[in-house]
Design a protein around this motif. Structure first.
Motif, PDB file in Angstrom:
ATOM      1  N   VAL A 105      32.362  29.036  29.784  1.00 34.57           N
ATOM      2  CA  VAL A 105      33.438  29.371  30.605  1.00 34.57           C
ATOM      3  C   VAL A 105      33.150  29.274  32.129  1.00 34.57           C
ATOM      4  O   VAL A 105      32.217  29.984  32.708  1.00 34.57           O
ATOM      5  N   LYS A 106      33.925  28.397  32.870  1.00 31.22           N
ATOM      6  CA  LYS A 106      33.669  28.376  34.427  1.00 31.22           C
ATOM      7  C   LYS A 106      34.981  29.099  35.097  1.00 31.22           C
ATOM      8  O   LYS A 106      36.054  28.625  34.789  1.00 31.22           O
ATOM      9  N   ASP A 107      34.739  29.876  35.997  1.00 31.82           N
ATOM     10  CA  ASP A 107      35.569  30.636  36.586  1.00 31.82           C
ATOM     11  C   ASP A 107      36.175  29.635  37.626  1.00 31.82           C
ATOM     12  O   ASP A 107      35.384  29.339  38.640  1.00 31.82           O
ATOM     13  N   LEU A 108      37.431  29.155  37.778  1.00 30.57           N
ATOM     14  CA  LEU A 108      38.263  28.497  38.659  1.00 30.57           C
ATOM     15  C   LEU A 108      38.832  29.410  39.887  1.00 30.57           C
ATOM     16  O   LEU A 108      39.357  28.807  40.688  1.00 30.57           O
ATOM     17  N   ASP A 156      41.556  32.621  40.754  1.00 35.03           N
ATOM     18  CA  ASP A 156      42.985  32.891  40.710  1.00 35.03           C
ATOM     19  C   ASP A 156      43.394  33.041  39.104  1.00 35.03           C
ATOM     20  O   ASP A 156      44.488  32.827  38.654  1.00 35.03           O
ATOM     21  N   GLY A 157      42.659  33.718  38.456  1.00 38.72           N
ATOM     22  CA  GLY A 157      42.758  33.939  36.925  1.00 38.72           C
ATOM     23  C   GLY A 157      42.709  32.716  36.197  1.00 38.72           C
ATOM     24  O   GLY A 157      43.331  32.719  35.033  1.00 38.72           O
ATOM     25  N   ARG A 158      42.114  31.707  36.514  1.00 39.09           N
ATOM     26  CA  ARG A 158      42.147  30.317  35.809  1.00 39.09           C
ATOM     27  C   ARG A 158      40.646  29.952  35.441  1.00 39.09           C
ATOM     28  O   ARG A 158      39.723  30.381  36.255  1.00 39.09           O
ATOM     29  N   VAL A 159      40.392  29.660  34.257  1.00 39.22           N
ATOM     30  CA  VAL A 159      39.171  29.349  33.792  1.00 39.22           C
ATOM     31  C   VAL A 159      39.161  27.593  33.158  1.00 39.22           C
ATOM     32  O   VAL A 159      40.189  27.262  32.679  1.00 39.22           O
ATOM     33  N   GLU A 160      37.905  27.033  32.944  1.00 45.17           N
ATOM     34  CA  GLU A 160      37.759  26.080  32.466  1.00 45.17           C
ATOM     35  C   GLU A 160      36.881  26.255  31.254  1.00 45.17           C
ATOM     36  O   GLU A 160      35.942  26.997  31.308  1.00 45.17           O
ATOM     37  N   ILE A 161      37.436  25.689  29.945  1.00 45.81           N
ATOM     38  CA  ILE A 161      36.240  25.957  28.851  1.00 45.81           C
ATOM     39  C   ILE A 161      35.816  24.781  28.100  1.00 45.81           C
ATOM     40  O   ILE A 161      36.677  23.791  28.001  1.00 45.81           O
ATOM     41  N   GLY A 162      34.685  24.653  27.701  1.00 47.89           N
ATOM     42  CA  GLY A 162      33.935  23.483  26.992  1.00 47.89           C
ATOM     43  C   GLY A 162      33.185  23.983  25.932  1.00 47.89           C
ATOM     44  O   GLY A 162      32.736  25.116  25.618  1.00 47.89           O
TER      45      GLY A 162
END
Length: 126
Positions: free
Chosen positions: A16-19, A21-27
């Motif tokens: 999980v990468k915190d982007l 504004d309550g947004r994340v990237e998942i891989g």
């Protein structure tokens, strides 16, 4: 095994990468892609789908097996990495560059680990 310190990890091998504004990237993690072997297909979810922490949101197929991918967060999918539909091997080549989904309005999360904690989980599984 590559485990960037800047990311958080789930025990089910997603990063999980915190982007902001309550947004994340998942891989998928380096450990996961290595265990799976060469990926040949990613069954991507749809933009707008709701994901729930701990629930499956897609699956990946390798030469070895089909494996579920679980969401570490609850929220709404705002973007899907469409490039993976044609090039699933990108996850093998660069697991931390080949994100699967971006999620907005994140709420709940499963227990997320730092790099050292995740490496300890992986060591138990080897």
């Amino acid at each position: 095994m590559n485990t960037p310190e800047t990311l958080k990890y789930s025990k089910s091998h997603e990063w999980v990468k915190d982007l902001g504004d309550g947004r994340v990237e998942i891989g998928l993690t380096d450990f996961a892609q290595d265990a799976l072997g060469d990926l040949v297909f990613v069954n991507l979810p749809e933009v707008g789908d709701e994901v729930k922490a701990g629930d499956q949101f897609c699956d990946v197929e390798s030469v070895k097996a089909v494996s579920d991918v679980f969401s570490p967060v609850t929220g709404t999918i705002e973007e899907v990495n469409e490039e993976l539909a044609d090039k699933p091997e990108l996850i093998n080549e660069d697991p931390y560059g080949a994100w699967i989904i971006r999620v907005a309005d994140t709420a709940d999360t499963v227990e997320l680990l730092d790099a050292a904690g995740y490496e300890a989980v992986c060591a138990e599984e080897e």
